[in-house]
Design an enzyme around this catalytic site. Structure first.
Site, PDB file in Angstrom:
ATOM      1  N   ASP A  11       0.885  -1.167   0.000  1.00 16.98           N
ATOM      2  CA  ASP A  11       0.000   0.000   0.000  1.00 16.98           C
ATOM      3  C   ASP A  11       0.919   1.211   0.000  1.00 16.98           C
ATOM      4  O   ASP A  11       1.597   1.488   0.992  1.00 16.98           O
ATOM      5  CB  ASP A  11      -0.884  -0.038   1.253  1.00 16.98           C
ATOM      6  CG  ASP A  11      -1.831   1.155   1.330  1.00 16.98           C
ATOM      7  OD1 ASP A  11      -1.627   2.131   0.581  1.00 16.98           O
ATOM      8  OD2 ASP A  11      -2.761   1.108   2.158  1.00 16.98           O
ATOM      9  N   TYR A 227       0.497  -0.266  15.204  1.00 17.77           N
ATOM     10  CA  TYR A 227      -0.480  -0.447  14.132  1.00 17.77           C
ATOM     11  C   TYR A 227      -0.099   0.361  12.902  1.00 17.77           C
ATOM     12  O   TYR A 227       0.081   1.558  12.969  1.00 17.77           O
ATOM     13  CB  TYR A 227      -1.878  -0.022  14.608  1.00 17.77           C
ATOM     14  CG  TYR A 227      -2.902  -0.156  13.504  1.00 17.77           C
ATOM     15  CD1 TYR A 227      -3.255  -1.415  13.037  1.00 17.77           C
ATOM     16  CD2 TYR A 227      -3.471   0.958  12.908  1.00 17.77           C
ATOM     17  CE1 TYR A 227      -4.156  -1.555  12.004  1.00 17.77           C
ATOM     18  CE2 TYR A 227      -4.384   0.834  11.875  1.00 17.77           C
ATOM     19  CZ  TYR A 227      -4.718  -0.425  11.423  1.00 17.77           C
ATOM     20  OH  TYR A 227      -5.603  -0.566  10.399  1.00 17.77           O
ATOM     21  N   LYS A 230      -3.444  -3.138   7.973  1.00 16.72           N
ATOM     22  CA  LYS A 230      -3.473  -4.600   7.997  1.00 16.72           C
ATOM     23  C   LYS A 230      -2.537  -5.142   6.930  1.00 16.72           C
ATOM     24  O   LYS A 230      -2.106  -4.427   6.035  1.00 16.72           O
ATOM     25  CB  LYS A 230      -4.919  -5.054   7.776  1.00 16.72           C
ATOM     26  CG  LYS A 230      -5.328  -6.277   8.570  1.00 16.72           C
ATOM     27  CD  LYS A 230      -5.175  -6.138  10.060  1.00 16.72           C
ATOM     28  CE  LYS A 230      -5.444  -7.466  10.752  1.00 16.72           C
ATOM     29  NZ  LYS A 230      -5.150  -7.406  12.181  1.00 16.72           N
TER      30      LYS A 230
END
Ligand code: F6R
Ligand code: MG
Ligand code: MG
Length: 364
Positions: A11, A227, A230
């Site tokens: 990404d 984090y 994902k």
């Protein structure tokens, strides 16, 4: 001739939030890969996206974990991220966790699935790409493809599949692997695969050693310690003639199983099989999606692709996905709609909970 197919994804920035990759970024990657093809580094390529992930599908003869191929992918992502930053695309450069390339993109952010093999007389392959979920999302469907005779008729009927398959499973927390034989060790295998956040299928082999499938195992949060989105996974599955048929490889996706990774990487939702045109995440940043592209590998060239979920045969799976999504969303912030506390460890929830720590008093 030994051919390698490398599917490497990241990404690097997306359009309208974490929704999709704009054409300008896809075109940038295509131009770069065309250069690599002209220079003889790769034999062929296909560039696409699943949701906000840029997917590089490359064929070559340099083997798995080739520093040259990995560096080439890394540089392509870096260039694409630069372009994304110029355009102020959302989360530009998100999955490029380090500055300098160090020999292999594994552990640097991008997801990688690679298979090196001797080309058969005809070699069909399915490349799966998913968004808003994690590598363990492939545990259930790949178990069904390679070990469940209620899915793969060939396991019973075809003597060349009847011997079963070997599953290489990775413990992503301890960074260890174990290989289990199926059907002999089926129950042990399932004891691991049922915890997809920790135990992840990495490779599947036929008993004679033929490589049948590979899955990316990158866990971004475990690399970064926090984090960072994902770890939207990819997988390569070879098919036919002594392996499950393409239709057997697709069959498990007719049931949209629940996976982790929806909205903020913190919710469970059904995995929706879609054609590339619908591989964009909208509702609650989802629901999690998966695309399947079919290729024939021919002298290291990628013939195709066929957009395999772009088919009315999966309409019912999509309708069921929407029904399950409605139901799961009604749970709001409650488990099991939201992930369990230990799975939330690498999200932003612990920061919120820390604030309340001192307000707890001893209960009599
Ligand atoms: C990203 C993702 C999204 C984001 C969400 C919040 O892969 O799954 O659901 O987590 O859109 O993003 P931020 O915090 O960047 O506003
Ligand atoms: Mg994103
Ligand atoms: Mg993504």
């Amino acid at each position: 001739m030994r051919t390698t197919v490398s599917v490497i994804k990241a990404d690097v920035g997306s359009l309208a939030g974490h929704h999709t990759v704009p054409d300008v970024i896809i075109d940038f990657a295509k131009t770069n890969l065309e250069r690599g093809k002209k220079a003889g580094l790769i034999a062929d390529f296909f560039v696409t996206n699943c949701g906000d992930d840029l997917e590089l599908i490359m064929s070559h003869t340099k083997g798995e974990d080739s520093p040259k191929i990995h560096e080439f992918a890394w540089k392509t992502f870096q260039g694409a991220a630069k372009k994304a930053k110029e355009l102020k695309l959302y989360a530009a450069g998100q999955d490029l966790l380090v500055e300098a390339f160090s020999g292999n993109v594994k552990g640097m952010g991008p997801g990688v699935a690679e298979l090196e093999f001797e080309e058969r007389e005809s070699d069909p392959m399915v490349v799966f790409m998913a968004d808003k979920t994690e590598p363990g999302a492939f545990n259930l469907p790949l178990y069904r493809v390679f070990a469940d005779p209620f899915c793969t008729a060939g396991l019973i009927i075809d003597p060349t599949l009847h011997g079963g398959f070997k599953f290489e499973v990775m413990d992503v927390m301890e960074h260890k692997v174990v290989t289990l034989q199926c059907p002999e060790e089926m129950y042990d295998l399932l004891a691991l695969l049922g915890t997809p956040g920790r135990y992840v299928i990495r490779k599947i082999y036929r008993k004679d050693g033929l490589q049948a499938a590979a899955v990316s195992t990158t866990r971004l949060s475990l690399i970064a310690g926090k984090y960072v989105g994902k770890d939207d996974p990819v997988a390569i599955v070879r098919a036919q003639h002594g392996l499950p048929a393409v239709g057997e490889v697709l069959e498990p996706f007719a049931t949209p199983h629940l996976v982790a990774g929806w909205m903020r990487g913190s919710h469970r939702g059904p995995l929706m099989p879609v054609g590339v045109a619908n591989a964009k995440c909208t509702r609650f940043d989802g629901p999690p999606r998966i695309v399947a592209l079919g290729f024939q590998i021919s002298n290291a060239k990628l013939i195709g692709p066929a957009d395999l979920f772009d088919d009315p045969a999966f309409d019912r799976a999509r309708a069921l996905t929407n029904e399950i999504a409605d139901y799961m969303r009604r749970h709001g912030p409650f488990e099991p709609g939201r992930l369990s506390a230990d799975e939330m460890e690498y999200t932003t929830l612990p920061t919120v909970l820390k604030k309340l720590k001192d307000r707890f008093t001893k209960a009599e």
